[in-house]
Design an enzyme around this catalytic site. Structure first.
Site, PDB file in Angstrom:
ATOM      1  N   GLU A  36     -18.254  -8.644   6.263  1.00 23.89           N
ATOM      2  CA  GLU A  36     -17.637  -9.832   6.842  1.00 23.89           C
ATOM      3  C   GLU A  36     -16.149  -9.780   6.513  1.00 23.89           C
ATOM      4  O   GLU A  36     -15.757  -9.379   5.416  1.00 23.89           O
ATOM      5  CB  GLU A  36     -18.260 -11.101   6.262  1.00 23.89           C
ATOM      6  N   ASP A  67      -1.692  -7.535   1.063  1.00 22.20           N
ATOM      7  CA  ASP A  67      -0.617  -7.311   2.024  1.00 22.20           C
ATOM      8  C   ASP A  67       0.419  -8.433   1.987  1.00 22.20           C
ATOM      9  O   ASP A  67       0.097  -9.583   1.696  1.00 22.20           O
ATOM     10  CB  ASP A  67      -1.239  -7.230   3.428  1.00 22.20           C
ATOM     11  N   ARG A  76      -6.130  -6.777  11.065  1.00 19.20           N
ATOM     12  CA  ARG A  76      -6.580  -5.421  11.369  1.00 19.20           C
ATOM     13  C   ARG A  76      -6.987  -4.748  10.067  1.00 19.20           C
ATOM     14  O   ARG A  76      -6.532  -5.133   8.984  1.00 19.20           O
ATOM     15  CB  ARG A  76      -5.484  -4.620  12.062  1.00 19.20           C
ATOM     16  N   SER A  99      -1.642   3.111   0.455  1.00 18.78           N
ATOM     17  CA  SER A  99      -2.328   3.878   1.489  1.00 18.78           C
ATOM     18  C   SER A  99      -1.717   5.262   1.623  1.00 18.78           C
ATOM     19  O   SER A  99      -0.627   5.544   1.100  1.00 18.78           O
ATOM     20  CB  SER A  99      -2.240   3.149   2.836  1.00 18.78           C
ATOM     21  N   THR A 100      -2.403   6.136   2.358  1.00 16.94           N
ATOM     22  CA  THR A 100      -1.834   7.452   2.635  1.00 16.94           C
ATOM     23  C   THR A 100      -0.562   7.295   3.464  1.00 16.94           C
ATOM     24  O   THR A 100       0.387   8.071   3.305  1.00 16.94           O
ATOM     25  CB  THR A 100      -2.861   8.327   3.380  1.00 16.94           C
ATOM     26  N   ASP A 101      -0.527   6.288   4.335  1.00 22.95           N
ATOM     27  CA  ASP A 101       0.685   6.039   5.124  1.00 22.95           C
ATOM     28  C   ASP A 101       1.842   5.584   4.243  1.00 22.95           C
ATOM     29  O   ASP A 101       3.008   5.920   4.500  1.00 22.95           O
ATOM     30  CB  ASP A 101       0.418   4.978   6.199  1.00 22.95           C
ATOM     31  N   ASN A 102       1.525   4.803   3.201  1.00 21.93           N
ATOM     32  CA  ASN A 102       2.583   4.338   2.291  1.00 21.93           C
ATOM     33  C   ASN A 102       3.304   5.493   1.599  1.00 21.93           C
ATOM     34  O   ASN A 102       4.472   5.359   1.209  1.00 21.93           O
ATOM     35  CB  ASN A 102       2.007   3.424   1.211  1.00 21.93           C
ATOM     36  N   ARG A 106       6.336  -7.186   0.696  1.00 24.17           N
ATOM     37  CA  ARG A 106       7.711  -6.957   1.147  1.00 24.17           C
ATOM     38  C   ARG A 106       8.250  -8.157   1.929  1.00 24.17           C
ATOM     39  O   ARG A 106       9.400  -8.563   1.741  1.00 24.17           O
ATOM     40  CB  ARG A 106       7.777  -5.682   1.998  1.00 24.17           C
TER      41      ARG A 106
END
Length: 256
Positions: free
Chosen positions: A224, A37, A211, A82-85, A40
């Site tokens: 973990e 992550d 998250r 991701s699917t959201d991407n 951008r």
């Protein structure tokens, strides 16, 4: 001619060696999941466009896998899309898909053993075909297994697992009552994208976000977690070793 190394480089190398030396071999993770992550935001801070950030992040993948090889890690799952991407604007999504295709081609050429995980049917036909062709070339490769999570979402994976389970039962003529009676956690695991693999011991997310965002929801029940402030393109070997050290120092109780 070798580049001149500054005092900072020497200190970092010494610190990395100290970290490696202090890692207990019997407590290292078998499977590491990574949420790559911050590409951008990394680019924005430098006044560059999003594509530049994604390419910088892509360049950091092979070094990461080398670090994993050095520690004898068996499985790495890289969440690349991701699917959201997939809902992003075409102007950003198209070059991102091309970068992912290039990354997978490069990993396949390097002899890595690759495995695609995700709802591949959601990808453009050309992307899916290119990724599958690259992965097929690695079937006989040995060593580290690299899961390429593309078009991946944890909720989508669970839905796909139950859909496949129901379809299998229907094909065998099994009743819903019979399926419900024999349903176990292990049964569900047999239908996940990562079936046959150990669950992730350690999940790392870069960029300071704390998250899961839907990453390996089922498999990470006992994982973990380690959250690193560095954006993915800036993630260094020392950051990785710190994450592994933090994992090795924790006492895993598995609910006991």
């Amino acid at each position: 001619m070798s580049p001149v190394r500054g005092p900072g480089d020497v200190l970092y190398t010494a610190y990395e060696r100290q970290l490696v030396k202090g890692l207990p071999g019997e407590r290292l993770p078998r499977h590491v999941g990574l949420m790559l992550d911050g590409n951008r935001r990394w680019a924005k801070l430098r006044g560059e466009n999003t594509e530049h950030g994604h390419r910088a992040g892509a360049d950091n993948i092979e070094p990461l896998l080398t670090w994993c090889d050095e520690l004898g890690i068996e499985v790495v799952t890289l969440w690349l899309l991701s699917t959201d991407n997939l809902k992003r604007r075409e102007v950003e999504l198209k070059p991102l898909l091309e970068i992912i295709e290039d990354v997978v081609d490069g990993l396949a050429a390097s002899g890595r053993r690759l495995n695609l995980v995700g709802a591949l049917g959601l990808l453009p036909d050309a992307t899916r075909a290119r990724l599958q062709a690259a992965v097929e070339k690695t079937t006989d490769a040995e060593g580290l297994v690299v899961n390429i999570a593309v078009g991946y979402g944890g909720r989508q994976e669970i839905v796909d697992a139950f859909r496949a389970m129901l379809l299998d039962a229907a094909e065998r003529g099994e009743s819903l009552e019979s399926l419900a009676d024999r349903l176990t956690i292990e049964n569900v695991g047999d239908y996940l994208y990562t079936k046959g693999q150990p669950d992730p011991d350690l999940v790392i997310r870069t960029s300071g976000e704390q998250r899961l965002g839907g990453f390996l929801l089922w498999q990470s029940a006992h994982s973990e977690f380690y959250f690193c402030e560095a954006f993915w393109p800036d993630f260094r070997r020392v950051d990785f070793l710190r994450a592994v050290r933090a994992y090795a120092e924790r006492e895993r109780r598995f609910g006991g």
